[in-house]
Motif scaffolding. Structure first.
Motif, PDB file in Angstrom:
ATOM      1  N   LEU A  32       0.649  -1.175  -0.226  1.00 40.31           N
ATOM      2  CA  LEU A  32       0.030  -0.160  -0.187  1.00 40.31           C
ATOM      3  C   LEU A  32       1.288   1.075   0.338  1.00 40.31           C
ATOM      4  CD1 LEU A  32      -2.863  -1.045   2.740  1.00 40.31           C
ATOM      5  CD2 LEU A  32      -2.978  -1.204   0.143  1.00 40.31           C
ATOM      6  N   GLY A  33       1.498   2.463  -0.806  1.00 48.80           N
ATOM      7  CA  GLY A  33       1.260   3.390  -0.777  1.00 48.80           C
ATOM      8  C   GLY A  33       2.192   2.995  -1.994  1.00 48.80           C
ATOM      9  N   GLU A  34       2.166   1.881  -2.668  1.00 48.82           N
ATOM     10  CA  GLU A  34       3.034   2.312  -3.896  1.00 48.82           C
ATOM     11  C   GLU A  34       2.529   3.088  -5.076  1.00 48.82           C
ATOM     12  OE1 GLU A  34       5.033  -1.083  -5.057  1.00 48.82           O
ATOM     13  OE2 GLU A  34       6.486  -1.619  -2.933  1.00 48.82           O
ATOM     14  N   PRO A  35       2.935   3.971  -6.452  1.00 52.88           N
ATOM     15  CA  PRO A  35       2.433   4.197  -6.715  1.00 52.88           C
ATOM     16  C   PRO A  35       2.174   3.252  -7.903  1.00 52.88           C
ATOM     17  CG  PRO A  35       4.452   4.857  -7.274  1.00 52.88           C
ATOM     18  CD  PRO A  35       4.472   3.975  -5.859  1.00 52.88           C
ATOM     19  N   ILE A  36       0.931   3.679  -8.874  1.00 52.53           N
ATOM     20  CA  ILE A  36       0.563   1.998  -9.668  1.00 52.53           C
ATOM     21  C   ILE A  36       1.107   2.627 -11.544  1.00 52.53           C
ATOM     22  CG2 ILE A  36      -1.579   0.971 -11.282  1.00 52.53           C
ATOM     23  CD1 ILE A  36      -3.663   1.827  -9.366  1.00 52.53           C
ATOM     24  N   LYS A  37       1.600   1.797 -11.747  1.00 56.23           N
ATOM     25  CA  LYS A  37       2.465   1.870 -13.582  1.00 56.23           C
ATOM     26  C   LYS A  37       1.642   1.275 -14.105  1.00 56.23           C
ATOM     27  CE  LYS A  37       6.478   0.835 -10.712  1.00 56.23           C
ATOM     28  NZ  LYS A  37       5.856   0.806  -9.304  1.00 56.23           N
ATOM     29  N   TYR A  38       2.038   1.836 -15.034  1.00 60.98           N
ATOM     30  CA  TYR A  38       1.435   1.826 -16.367  1.00 60.98           C
ATOM     31  C   TYR A  38       1.879   0.735 -16.817  1.00 60.98           C
ATOM     32  CZ  TYR A  38       0.503   6.913 -18.068  1.00 60.98           C
ATOM     33  OH  TYR A  38      -0.199   7.754 -18.029  1.00 60.98           O
ATOM     34  N   GLY A  39       0.681  -0.312 -17.230  1.00 61.27           N
ATOM     35  CA  GLY A  39       0.582  -1.416 -17.401  1.00 61.27           C
ATOM     36  C   GLY A  39       0.608  -2.884 -16.411  1.00 61.27           C
ATOM     37  N   GLN A  40       1.340  -2.394 -15.334  1.00 63.07           N
ATOM     38  CA  GLN A  40       0.401  -3.013 -14.287  1.00 63.07           C
ATOM     39  C   GLN A  40      -1.307  -3.474 -13.136  1.00 63.07           C
ATOM     40  OE1 GLN A  40       2.511  -1.137 -10.821  1.00 63.07           O
ATOM     41  NE2 GLN A  40       2.278  -3.155  -9.176  1.00 63.07           N
ATOM     42  N   ALA A  41      -1.391  -4.481 -12.638  1.00 60.82           N
ATOM     43  CA  ALA A  41      -3.316  -4.604 -12.775  1.00 60.82           C
ATOM     44  C   ALA A  41      -2.880  -4.359 -11.618  1.00 60.82           C
ATOM     45  CB  ALA A  41      -2.986  -6.501 -12.789  1.00 60.82           C
ATOM     46  N   PHE A  42      -4.590  -3.826 -10.658  1.00 60.37           N
ATOM     47  CA  PHE A  42      -4.771  -3.267  -9.993  1.00 60.37           C
ATOM     48  C   PHE A  42      -6.167  -3.278 -10.027  1.00 60.37           C
ATOM     49  CE2 PHE A  42      -5.493   0.013 -12.341  1.00 60.37           C
ATOM     50  CZ  PHE A  42      -6.351   0.788 -13.222  1.00 60.37           C
ATOM     51  N   GLY A  43      -7.158  -3.185  -8.984  1.00 64.53           N
ATOM     52  CA  GLY A  43      -8.443  -3.622  -8.603  1.00 64.53           C
ATOM     53  C   GLY A  43      -8.632  -2.404  -8.472  1.00 64.53           C
ATOM     54  N   LEU A  44     -10.854  -2.183  -8.853  1.00 69.95           N
ATOM     55  CA  LEU A  44     -11.057  -1.306  -7.800  1.00 69.95           C
ATOM     56  C   LEU A  44     -12.571  -1.926  -7.314  1.00 69.95           C
ATOM     57  CD1 LEU A  44     -11.785   0.516 -11.825  1.00 69.95           C
ATOM     58  CD2 LEU A  44      -9.953   1.281  -9.609  1.00 69.95           C
ATOM     59  N   GLY A  45     -12.878  -1.546  -5.693  1.00 73.15           N
ATOM     60  CA  GLY A  45     -13.965  -2.444  -5.000  1.00 73.15           C
ATOM     61  C   GLY A  45     -14.238  -0.580  -4.192  1.00 73.15           C
ATOM     62  N   THR A  46     -15.174  -1.044  -3.831  1.00 77.65           N
ATOM     63  CA  THR A  46     -15.993  -0.022  -3.211  1.00 77.65           C
ATOM     64  C   THR A  46     -16.850  -0.808  -2.320  1.00 77.65           C
ATOM     65  OG1 THR A  46     -18.400   1.137  -3.404  1.00 77.65           O
ATOM     66  CG2 THR A  46     -17.524  -0.480  -5.346  1.00 77.65           C
ATOM     67  N   THR A  47     -16.796  -0.028  -1.333  1.00 83.35           N
ATOM     68  CA  THR A  47     -18.786  -0.567  -0.137  1.00 83.35           C
ATOM     69  C   THR A  47     -19.516   0.085  -0.633  1.00 83.35           C
ATOM     70  OG1 THR A  47     -17.568   0.789   1.427  1.00 83.35           O
ATOM     71  CG2 THR A  47     -15.828  -0.906   1.582  1.00 83.35           C
ATOM     72  N   GLY A  48     -19.349   0.938  -1.500  1.00 83.00           N
ATOM     73  CA  GLY A  48     -21.311   2.266  -1.756  1.00 83.00           C
ATOM     74  C   GLY A  48     -21.624   2.633  -0.175  1.00 83.00           C
ATOM     75  N   GLY A  49     -20.240   2.831   0.316  1.00 79.54           N
ATOM     76  CA  GLY A  49     -20.876   2.933   1.978  1.00 79.54           C
ATOM     77  C   GLY A  49     -21.140   2.717   2.738  1.00 79.54           C
ATOM     78  N   PHE A  50     -21.323   0.982   2.517  1.00 82.56           N
ATOM     79  CA  PHE A  50     -21.605   0.937   3.900  1.00 82.56           C
ATOM     80  C   PHE A  50     -20.141  -0.118   4.402  1.00 82.56           C
ATOM     81  CE2 PHE A  50     -24.734   0.313   0.827  1.00 82.56           C
ATOM     82  CZ  PHE A  50     -25.894   0.140   1.535  1.00 82.56           C
ATOM     83  N   SER A  51     -20.666  -0.694   5.103  1.00 80.37           N
ATOM     84  CA  SER A  51     -19.748  -0.972   6.185  1.00 80.37           C
ATOM     85  C   SER A  51     -19.212  -2.359   6.075  1.00 80.37           C
ATOM     86  CB  SER A  51     -19.612  -0.939   8.144  1.00 80.37           C
ATOM     87  OG  SER A  51     -20.459  -0.936   8.164  1.00 80.37           O
ATOM     88  N   SER A  52     -19.601  -3.354   5.290  1.00 74.62           N
ATOM     89  CA  SER A  52     -19.760  -4.519   5.130  1.00 74.62           C
ATOM     90  C   SER A  52     -18.758  -5.026   4.602  1.00 74.62           C
ATOM     91  CB  SER A  52     -21.030  -5.224   4.297  1.00 74.62           C
ATOM     92  OG  SER A  52     -21.630  -4.576   3.803  1.00 74.62           O
ATOM     93  N   GLN A  53     -18.878  -6.189   3.025  1.00 75.87           N
ATOM     94  CA  GLN A  53     -18.049  -6.874   2.524  1.00 75.87           C
ATOM     95  C   GLN A  53     -18.005  -5.349   1.519  1.00 75.87           C
ATOM     96  OE1 GLN A  53     -18.894 -11.209   0.726  1.00 75.87           O
ATOM     97  NE2 GLN A  53     -16.938 -10.783  -0.063  1.00 75.87           N
TER      98      GLN A  53
END
Length: 298
Positions: free
Chosen positions: A136-157
């Protein structure tokens, strides 16, 4: 003329009275537990529209663990885009009827859409996730895989943005192209990567950090198709008119991606924690915060 007065008990009056008492008792019991439809709608609305503070980028790059917004801008005039909508759209969770009646609303929020609101709330903010072991805290690089997550404002999964090849049973409802959805399972379907905007300079920028608040291409790793907003397909949701989000690469005559595939990863404003970089762009010259003006006068 009425044959009997209202006080006369006729028919199955005792059963009707007991049924009315049971309905009232069931209503009061559901209201105490917060299971009424109006209470569920208010709870969903409060969580999805809860204000979120975006992460601030100190070096100008996007990092793993940042809370950001995904913005799709269209700078074309309305004359060149008569069939679609012009302006700025952000990626958000789409609320459907199944989520309202479900006891676990986040588990049924599988749809995504593009909305006109650029205020960071629970439904249009995402977290950049590491999928290859990067810290955590490392910059994302072009061509590197990453994920996009959201909780929608909830405190669950947490739910993850994903896509898959279209089939006879899974496709976008309006355009019939490759769909984009949310899932609670972290797999290769939830892997994305950033590409440089200019295709002629894309290889030269491979491995360099991805700048924040700049136009990039977000591509799905498995299908190699880019995240896009066609802008001419819209649906009606609980929050009003919203626009369909798909995975499809729109190419022009020069084999370059069109503005439907342009995305910006928006971060917070370092000078004001309650605003974003979008608000900073729209500020007039010489703008001063109210707190700073008050301190200067004192």
């Amino acid at each position: 003329m009425a044959t009997y007065r209202p006080g006369v008990l006729i028919g199955n009056w005792n059963e009707d009275s007991c049924l009315g008492e049971d309905l009232l008792r069931d209503f009061l019991h559901k209201r105490e537990r917060g299971e009424l439809l109006t209470q569920r709608i208010n709870r969903l609305q409060d969580n999805l529209l809860r204000k979120i503070h975006l992460s601030v980028s100190k070096d100008g790059f996007v990092h793993f663990g940042d809370t950001v917004m995904l913005l799709n801008s269209d700078d074309k005039p309305s004359v060149e885009n008569p069939c679609g909508v012009c302006g700025t759209l952000t990626l958000a969770i789409n609320l459907d009827e199944l989520s309202i009646f479900s006891p676990l609303p986040l588990q049924t929020l599988h749809g995504v859409s593009a909305i006109k609101s650029v205020a960071p709330v629970g439904r249009n903010t995402f977290c950049i996730l590491s999928v290859d072991g990067s810290a955590l805290g490392e910059p994302i690089k072009y061509g590197q895989a990453f994920g996009l997550g959201t909780t929608g404002g909830f405190s669950s999964q947490m739910m993850y943005l994903a896509s898959d090849h279209k089939s006879f049973v899974r496709f976008a409802k309006k355009s019939y192209l490759q769909p984009v959805f949310l899932t609670d399972e972290l797999s290769y379907l939830t892997h994305w990567q950033a590409a440089f905007l200019d295709p002629q300079l894309r290889l030269e920028h491979e491995g360099f950090p991805v700048p924040a608040n700049s136009k990039i291409i977000i591509t799905h790793c498995q299908t190699n198709r880019s995240l896009a907003v066609p802008r001419n397909f819209w649906t009606r949701s609980y929050f009003g008119r919203e626009y369909e989000v798909i995975c499809h690469t729109f190419l022009d005559t020069h084999k370059a991606e069109e503005d439907k595939n342009y995305w910006e990863i928006i971060t917070g404003d370092p000078t004001d924690e309650d605003s974003t970089m979008i608000d900073r762009r729209n500020r007039p010259p010489g703008w001063i915060r109210k707190n700073e003006s008050c301190e200067e006068t004192e």
